[in-house]
Design an enzyme around this catalytic site. Structure first.
Site, short mmCIF file in Angstrom:
data_model
loop_
_atom_site.label_atom_id
_atom_site.label_comp_id
_atom_site.label_asym_id
_atom_site.label_seq_id
_atom_site.Cartn_x
_atom_site.Cartn_y
_atom_site.Cartn_z
N GLY A 72 7.65 -5.34 -7.29
CA GLY A 72 6.29 -5.82 -7.05
C GLY A 72 5.49 -5.78 -8.33
O GLY A 72 5.78 -5.01 -9.24
N GLY A 95 1.31 -6.24 -9.92
CA GLY A 95 -0.12 -6.48 -9.75
C GLY A 95 -0.77 -6.71 -11.09
O GLY A 95 -0.09 -6.95 -12.10
N SER A 97 -2.50 -4.62 -13.06
CA SER A 97 -2.32 -3.57 -14.06
C SER A 97 -1.15 -2.64 -13.73
O SER A 97 -1.03 -1.57 -14.32
CB SER A 97 -3.60 -2.73 -14.18
OG SER A 97 -3.92 -2.15 -12.95
N ASP A 149 -8.44 0.57 0.20
CA ASP A 149 -7.66 -0.66 0.10
C ASP A 149 -6.67 -0.76 1.26
O ASP A 149 -5.49 -1.04 1.07
CB ASP A 149 -6.94 -0.73 -1.24
CG ASP A 149 -6.64 -2.17 -1.68
OD1 ASP A 149 -7.26 -3.10 -1.11
OD2 ASP A 149 -5.80 -2.37 -2.57
#
Length: 331
Positions: free
Chosen positions: A36, A38, A40, A152
């Site tokens: 995966g 993202g 940062s 989140d």
């Protein structure tokens, strides 16, 4: 790797109970494949060589972080102290070159988002949603009792192991509420702008009065809709448009979009309770666990049979989606 990973999650969780010490040097781990990515951070499947155990490692680029190293270390220490069966534990963390390494169990079932995009693009059945979200609430209840906001909550941060156990993950934006005044008096005023816009509570977007753990309850309600519709409300809009729609429009409901599956009155009521713009009127995680919607929830074996059975491994799913199966190659 999937067979070993299937066996290892319970072993790793058990070792976490007795505080097994995982290595804090990069040469103790072998990075296998990217799982995966993202803005940062990059997540890798890896092997912890001294224990010969599959793990997941999040490499966070320190140069792209919006906080100091001291803040990151404090957050990692908080994560390391958490211990709940519905929360993905942090096994170890350390700095190597320009990255913070965060070592966690490898969860072979992948995220609910990945599962939906691969096999259930139109949403999940209600008993499946109830079973998953009951355990998410249990994890949130644990965090909130300790003055921690996740910030989140979404399907992409809810993981399933091979046995169907639910784990709430990604505390990269979780924060401890600051104590102030007398012992136990929490200053309920965070003013940092984090999280994903589609799931973000109105008070987090406004950044005027601060917010508390009830922001997670809004995100929980949006995640219910995400699992019912196959995507979050306003998911196809640019971030600024999402902010405007969330602040100016009435809260979304289960009937805001047509669904291809039947959902109960109890589920509609639960969504409505969570998606109230005034955070003071939102229920706590503890009270939501008593809602009648969760009477349809089952145990983890139900998810193993009804959601995971027959699915390829996460790396295989990602490759298949890149080749055109499903909608997007997210994990």
């Amino acid at each position: 790797m999937s067979a070993g990973a299937s066996r290892s999650i319970s072993n790793i969780m058990a070792s976490h109970q007795v505080r097994r010490e995982y290595p804090t040097s990069a040469d103790a781990y072998e990075l296998l494949e990217e799982a995966g990515r993202g803005v940062s951070a990059t997540v890798w499947s890896a092997i912890c060589k001294p224990f010969n155990e599959p793990v997941a490692i999040k490499l966070m680029d320190l140069e792209n972080m919006n906080c100091s190293l001291d803040e990151i270390v404090r957050e990692a220490q908080t994560m390391r102290s958490l211990n709940h069966p519905c929360l993905l534990p942090l096994l170890a963390s350390f700095v190597h070159r320009e990255n913070l390494w965060m070592v966690m169990p490898y969860v072979s079932g992948g995220s609910v988002l990945n599962i939906m995009r691969f096999a259930y693009p139109d949403g999940l059945d209600e008993p499946v949603i109830a079973t998953i979200m009951r355990d998410v609430l249990r994890g949130l209840e644990y965090l909130h009792r300790r003055g921690i906001i996740h910030r989140d909550v979404k399907a992409g941060n809810i993981l399933l192991d091979a046995g169907g156990h639910v784990l709430l993950a990604d505390f990269g934006v979780a924060t401890t509420l600051e104590r102030g005044g007398s012992w136990g008096n929490l200053v309920l005023a965070r003013n940092t702008f984090v999280g994903t816009p589609c799931w973000m509570a109105p008070e987090v977007m406004e950044q005027t009065q601060g917010y508390d753990e009830r922001a997670d309850i809004w995100s929980f309600g949006i995640t219910l809709l995400e699992m019912a519709h196959g995507h979050a409300p306003f998911a196809r809009l640019p971030p600024m448009k999402v902010l405007l729609m969330t602040l100016q429009n009435p809260p979304p409901t289960l009937d805001s979009e047509p669904t291809k599956k039947p959902y109960s009155k109890a589920m509609r009521e639960l969504v409505a309770k969570c998606l109230v713009k005034d955070p003071a009127r939102r229920p706590s995680a503890s009270s939501l666990l008593e809602h009648k919607f969760f009477k349809t929830a089952h145990d983890s074996s139900y998810l193993q049979r009804h959601l995971l059975a027959g699915l390829p491994s996460v790396p295989e799913r990602v490759q298949l989606m890149k080749a055109g199966h499903g909608t997007r190659p997210d994990v």
